[in-house]
Write a protein that holds these residues in place. Structure first.
Motif, PDB file in Angstrom:
ATOM      1  N   TRP A 248       0.839  -1.201   0.000  1.00 53.99           N
ATOM      2  CA  TRP A 248       0.000   0.000   0.000  1.00 53.99           C
ATOM      3  C   TRP A 248       0.875   1.252   0.000  1.00 53.99           C
ATOM      4  CZ3 TRP A 248      -5.504  -0.396   0.758  1.00 53.99           C
ATOM      5  CH2 TRP A 248      -6.167   0.828   0.782  1.00 53.99           C
ATOM      6  N   ILE A 249       1.870   1.270   0.863  1.00 56.27           N
ATOM      7  CA  ILE A 249       2.749   2.447   0.960  1.00 56.27           C
ATOM      8  C   ILE A 249       3.597   2.583  -0.293  1.00 56.27           C
ATOM      9  CG2 ILE A 249       4.687   3.431   2.249  1.00 56.27           C
ATOM     10  CD1 ILE A 249       3.430   2.126   4.770  1.00 56.27           C
ATOM     11  N   VAL A 250       4.131   1.477  -0.813  1.00 57.75           N
ATOM     12  CA  VAL A 250       4.968   1.529  -2.013  1.00 57.75           C
ATOM     13  C   VAL A 250       4.159   2.016  -3.209  1.00 57.75           C
ATOM     14  CG1 VAL A 250       6.241   0.106  -3.659  1.00 57.75           C
ATOM     15  CG2 VAL A 250       6.656  -0.145  -1.216  1.00 57.75           C
TER      16      VAL A 250
ATOM     17  N   TYR B 113       3.597   5.764  -3.034  1.00 55.28           N
ATOM     18  CA  TYR B 113       4.759   6.564  -3.398  1.00 55.28           C
ATOM     19  C   TYR B 113       5.099   6.447  -4.886  1.00 55.28           C
ATOM     20  CZ  TYR B 113       6.041   8.141   1.246  1.00 55.28           C
ATOM     21  OH  TYR B 113       6.049   8.770   2.446  1.00 55.28           O
ATOM     22  N   VAL B 114       4.991   5.263  -5.446  1.00 48.37           N
ATOM     23  CA  VAL B 114       5.366   5.069  -6.848  1.00 48.37           C
ATOM     24  C   VAL B 114       4.416   5.816  -7.783  1.00 48.37           C
ATOM     25  CG1 VAL B 114       5.534   3.309  -8.675  1.00 48.37           C
ATOM     26  CG2 VAL B 114       6.581   2.920  -6.447  1.00 48.37           C
ATOM     27  N   THR B 115       3.131   5.856  -7.430  1.00 48.12           N
ATOM     28  CA  THR B 115       2.145   6.520  -8.289  1.00 48.12           C
ATOM     29  C   THR B 115       1.964   7.984  -7.945  1.00 48.12           C
ATOM     30  OG1 THR B 115       0.324   5.885  -6.847  1.00 48.12           O
ATOM     31  CG2 THR B 115       0.897   4.365  -8.635  1.00 48.12           C
ATOM     32  N   ASP B 116       2.824   8.556  -7.156  1.00 48.85           N
ATOM     33  CA  ASP B 116       2.752   9.966  -6.740  1.00 48.85           C
ATOM     34  C   ASP B 116       1.412  10.327  -6.104  1.00 48.85           C
ATOM     35  OD1 ASP B 116       5.345  10.564  -7.508  1.00 48.85           O
ATOM     36  OD2 ASP B 116       4.742  10.973  -9.582  1.00 48.85           O
ATOM     37  N   GLY B 117       0.832   9.398  -5.381  1.00 53.24           N
ATOM     38  CA  GLY B 117      -0.384   9.684  -4.617  1.00 53.24           C
ATOM     39  C   GLY B 117      -1.675   9.470  -5.364  1.00 53.24           C
ATOM     40  N   SER B 118      -1.638   9.021  -6.625  1.00 49.05           N
ATOM     41  CA  SER B 118      -2.894   8.816  -7.354  1.00 49.05           C
ATOM     42  C   SER B 118      -3.534   7.459  -7.050  1.00 49.05           C
ATOM     43  CB  SER B 118      -2.656   8.939  -8.861  1.00 49.05           C
ATOM     44  OG  SER B 118      -1.749   7.948  -9.295  1.00 49.05           O
TER      45      SER B 118
END
Length: 84
Positions: A45-47, A50-55
């Protein structure tokens, strides 16, 4: 002087033995998979956040997605207390 009577004491008798009840140990095979799943879901969930810039995973939560991820990890630690 008259001799006093000696009172005879009863021999020591131990208290009656308690009935031993069998402790039923439940099968805890579910604990390790659930614990690991909670850890991995929280980490993923956290990764993903961060990878999707919050989308993703849930856009409307914003930075609260981090709290959700850590909530899954905390739940994993909570489940780990059941492990024997």
């Amino acid at each position: 002087m008259p001799k006093s009577r000696i009172r005879k004491k009863a021999d020591y008798t131990p208290p009656p033995a308690k009935q031993t009840t069998a402790i039923k140990l439940t099968n805890r095979a579910w604990v390790a998979p659930v614990m690991l799943a909670m850890f991995l879901i929280g980490l993923a969930w956290i990764v993903v956040f961060y990878v999707t810039d919050g989308s993703l995973p849930i856009d409307s939560l914003g930075n609260w997605n981090i709290v959700v991820g850590f909530g899954f990890i905390a739940a994993g630690f909570g489940v780990s207390t059941q492990w024997k």
